[in-house]
Design an enzyme around this catalytic site. Structure first.
Site, PDB file in Angstrom:
ATOM      1  N   SER A 283       0.369  -1.246   0.308  1.00  0.00           N
ATOM      2  CA  SER A 283      -0.105  -0.062  -0.405  1.00  0.00           C
ATOM      3  C   SER A 283       0.694   1.777   0.061  1.00  0.00           C
ATOM      4  O   SER A 283       1.863   0.728  -0.954  1.00  0.00           O
ATOM      5  CB  SER A 283      -1.083  -0.021   1.474  1.00  0.00           C
ATOM      6  OG  SER A 283      -1.910   1.536   1.132  1.00  0.00           O
TER       7      SER A 283
ATOM      8  N   ASP B  96      -8.872  -5.858  -5.667  1.00  0.00           N
ATOM      9  CA  ASP B  96      -8.043  -4.335  -4.916  1.00  0.00           C
ATOM     10  C   ASP B  96      -8.555  -3.376  -5.418  1.00  0.00           C
ATOM     11  O   ASP B  96      -8.547  -2.619  -6.119  1.00  0.00           O
ATOM     12  CB  ASP B  96      -6.617  -4.194  -4.485  1.00  0.00           C
ATOM     13  CG  ASP B  96      -6.099  -2.949  -3.723  1.00  0.00           C
ATOM     14  OD1 ASP B  96      -7.195  -2.270  -3.167  1.00  0.00           O
ATOM     15  OD2 ASP B  96      -4.638  -3.033  -3.557  1.00  0.00           O
TER      16      ASP B  96
ATOM     17  N   HIS C 232      -7.045  -5.673  -0.768  1.00  0.00           N
ATOM     18  CA  HIS C 232      -5.809  -5.448  -0.972  1.00  0.00           C
ATOM     19  C   HIS C 232      -4.958  -6.166   0.118  1.00  0.00           C
ATOM     20  O   HIS C 232      -3.588  -5.996   0.109  1.00  0.00           O
ATOM     21  CB  HIS C 232      -6.623  -3.952   0.584  1.00  0.00           C
ATOM     22  CG  HIS C 232      -5.830  -2.795   0.157  1.00  0.00           C
ATOM     23  ND1 HIS C 232      -4.776  -2.162  -1.424  1.00  0.00           N
ATOM     24  CD2 HIS C 232      -4.911  -2.255   1.130  1.00  0.00           C
ATOM     25  CE1 HIS C 232      -4.225  -1.777  -0.728  1.00  0.00           C
ATOM     26  NE2 HIS C 232      -3.841  -1.405   0.808  1.00  0.00           N
TER      27      HIS C 232
END
Length: 693
Positions: A553, A634, A666
């Site tokens: 991320s 995601d 994610h």
């Protein structure tokens, strides 16, 4: 280099929670030699959560999730344990039909969710947990619930079509949608998709049902345009019955046309249980209000609130509202920490909260009258707690242990007493030695970090390093266990580990957290550079010539940023669901409030802000080998970001590899996928910075 277990792991092995001495552990002379902790050990570890104390204060019920690797799923069971230290934990037989989210009612019954009837419904049992009685029989799944104080009612959250007048209409519309032959979906407003799910037109709404089965469900949030609890991670902590069981207070955000860029969640009180209307209790605050909890005498409503609209990482204030007058005041206003949860003491004089605190996550007591704050727990990560007759029972984990239950008296100075042992097999595993250190980072401000020695550490030897960068970015790599980025799996494989809580991390005061906004690429990078240099100088066992930077991320963004702005420092890179093009991200992610706050506006109003720290603008400097991993579901960091990263690497002729999980979001959550993820990541590290034993 100590090799890692790549073989498939065993199937379901649920270990009953009981003291280690009761499990027939071998004697010291018979015990096999301890082995390094590996990621296969992590994947098969049992996961304890959600402790709930019985009304008489004698027992605690909690959940344990085991991993069924053969069937690629987790299996949850409920256990009950005495709080007086007598007897072993007992698995409740109702677990055989599926059981989760156990909640005690004031009537002494244990309520829980189960899908044994074909849909997720509320069931109940007694403390023996042998038989289950169905409480709700609704035509759709119950996704969250809360009991009324007198246990006569249950507020349930159901996904319904908000335009309908009643539940029957919503069910009929759902059936019609399922029968439709065409597949096109039409959208007139955002969200089109959220987290990992396309918008199907339903919203989470609250209904109240009687626990005795009488009457029809009352749609108490009918007419509200929004979800309660919120998507994707909201739960029953976002709504509560009033003390007289006659109304519901809930936290929600009006969707309208601004939902994706708004954090204006308010507290609403329903007009009784009529299903007609509600009152906004916090209309004057344009930021987030949530977590309503009533005091034992019913006179005060405590909740958490943020001040700045559009900022999801603002400090959670603790606010008290006088129920009769609506007057409000903040308590512990000078306490520079962010409360993650609230619970009243039985006498109403204190509030108990959990908050991050300099690399730990502690339980605190706050005096309601004076606002003084006292820590109750020490090192470790408290994930959940409940009150007993004499103190607390809480779930706590750390860098070297998954979650277990501990008990402690009110403000007692005694060491906490551990009452569970859901992973006795880990006593035969060796973990790395962790140490927290600090150094002067950006602006000469103190930055904290952890360094971990590899298992089998020998003084005088140097070891390859996993340099792990956390996501968020408003998050922390603290003294906590993880099932996705577990530092001890790297230490067990023979790697040293460095993890730095750069500017923007949580638990160090709000100004420290705020400092990363509009500064994604300079202040945190300076912290990482200074911290890496400091660690190598301070810890001679770190081999700076054999190091790999890994992140997901925001951590993946930083890996891409490092590739162009700090290249040739690391021998390899690992990027999981990381941002490649910050400008494109502003138009393709779903929660727009996040990118707009972090960049100071929209991509069309401040395009230069989105380009200031854009990894895509520095691909010409890339040279380091990179492993790119992406979950195709995601919608937070869409797959196009990973494809762009991999395309840039391949086009420049840089050694690279891409792994895509079509069925993950994610996070990589399915056991077999997690096993493959770790095989790929550790294989990449072994290839580039590892060496044989």
């Amino acid at each position: 280099m100590r090799s890692v277990l790549f073989a498939a792991v065993a199937s379901l092995s649920l270990i009953a929670s009981m003291p280690a001495t009761a499990q027939g552990a071998p004697s010291a002379a018979e015990a096999p030699a301890a082995q390094p902790f590996t990621y296969t050990d992590m994947l098969m570890a049992n996961r304890l959560s959600d402790p709930r104390v019985s009304p008489d204060g004698r027992h605690v019920v909690y959940a344990v999730r085991a991993t069924d690797m053969d069937n690629n799923r987790g299996v949850t069971s409920l256990f009950i344990q005495s709080l007086d230290g007598e007897g072993a934990a007992r698995r409740l037989a109702i677990s055989d039909g599926g059981a989760n989210t156990a909640r005690w009612g004031s009537d002494g019954s244990l309520y829980f969710l189960s899908g044994r009837s074909g849909t997720s419904q509320v069931w109940k049992t007694d403390a023996q947990g042998e038989t289950a009685t169905q409480v709700t029989n609704l035509p759709v799944d119950v996704n969250a619930y809360r009991l009324s104080p007198d246990a006569s009612k249950i507020a349930v959250s159901l996904a319904v079509y908000p335009q309908c007048e009643d539940l029957a209409c919503s069910v009929a519309r759902g059936e019609a949608e399922a029968a439709r032959k065409s597949t096109g979906q039409v959208y007139d407003r955002l969200f089109v998709r959220h987290w990992d799910t396309w918008n199907d037109g339903t919203q989470n709404h609250l209904f109240v049902v009687n626990t005795d089965g009488s009457g029809d469900p009352v749609w108490v949030t009918h007419g509200f345009d929004g979800d309660t609890p919120s998507k994707p991670f909201g739960d029953e902590n976002e709504f509560a019955f009033t003390p007289d069981s006659g109304a519901v207070v809930f936290s929600a955000r009006e969707a309208g046309n601004s939902e994706p860029w708004s954090t204006d969640f308010d507290l609403y009180r329903t007009n009784g249980l009529t299903g007609v209307g509600f009152v906004n209790l916090t209309e004057d605050n344009p930021a987030w209000d949530t977590g309503p909890v009533f005091s034992p005498d019913g006179r005060t409503l405590a909740y958490r609130a943020m001040r700045r609209p559009g900022f999801e990482a603002d400090r959670w204030q603790i606010v008290l509202m006088d129920v009769a007058t609506g007057a409000r005041r903040e308590i512990a206003a000078d306490w520079d920490r962010s409360a993650d949860s609230l619970q009243w003491s039985a006498d109403g004089r204190s509030l108990y909260v959990v908050a991050g605190d300099i690399g730990q996550t502690r339980l605190f007591s706050i005096d309601v009258a004076r606002g003084s704050v006292v820590p109750i727990t020490g090192p470790g990560h408290v994930s959940a707690f409940d009150q007993t007759r004499t103190g607390f029972v809480y779930a706590m984990d750390s860098l070297t242990s998954p979650s277990e239950l501990y008990v402690k008296t009110f403000r007692g100075r005694e060491m906490p007493r551990r009452i569970t042992n859901v992973n006795p097999q880990l006593t035969e595993r060796v973990f790395g030695e962790a140490e927290q250190f600090s150094f002067p980072g950006w602006n000469d401000e103190t930055v904290y970090a952890y360094v971990i020695k590899p298992v089998g550490y020998v003084e005088g030897r140097r070891y390859p390093v996993a340099f792990i960068i956390h996501g968020g970015p408003q998050s922390s790599f603290a003294n906590a266990w993880s099932y996705r980025w577990n530092a001890m799996t790297y230490a067990g494989a023979g790697y040293a580990v460095v993890m730095i809580d750069f500017h923007g991390s949580t638990g160090y005061g709000q100004a420290f957290t705020d400092s990363i906004s509009q500064h994604w690429g300079d202040r945190p990078l300076e912290d990482l550079q200074k911290g890496w240099a400091f660690a190598q100088q301070q810890y001679s066992f770190l081999d700076g010539d054999r190091a790999c930077a890994l992140g997901a991320s925001y951590g993946g963004f930083m890996v891409n940023w490092i590739a162009g702005r700090w290249n040739d420092e690391f021998q390899c890179l690992v990027n999981h669901d990381g941002i490649f093009d910050t400008f494109a991200m502003g138009y393709s992610t779903e929660e727009l409030w996040f990118t707009e706050w972090e960049n100071g506006g929209t991509p069309y109003d401040v395009p230069e802000a989105y380009q200031r720290f854009n990894p895509a603008n520095h691909v010409n400097n890339w040279s380091d080998p990179m492993l790119v991993i992406q979950g195709d579901r995601d919608f937070r960091v869409p797959t196009t970001q990973a494809l762009s990263t991999f395309t840039a690497l391949q086009r420049r002729g840089i050694e690279s590899r891409m792994v895509v999980f079509p069925d993950e979001n994610h996070w990589v959550l399915k056991p077999q996928n997690s096993l493959q993820w770790h095989n790929e990541v550790f294989g990449w590290l072994d290839r580039h910075i590892g060496s044989p034993d």
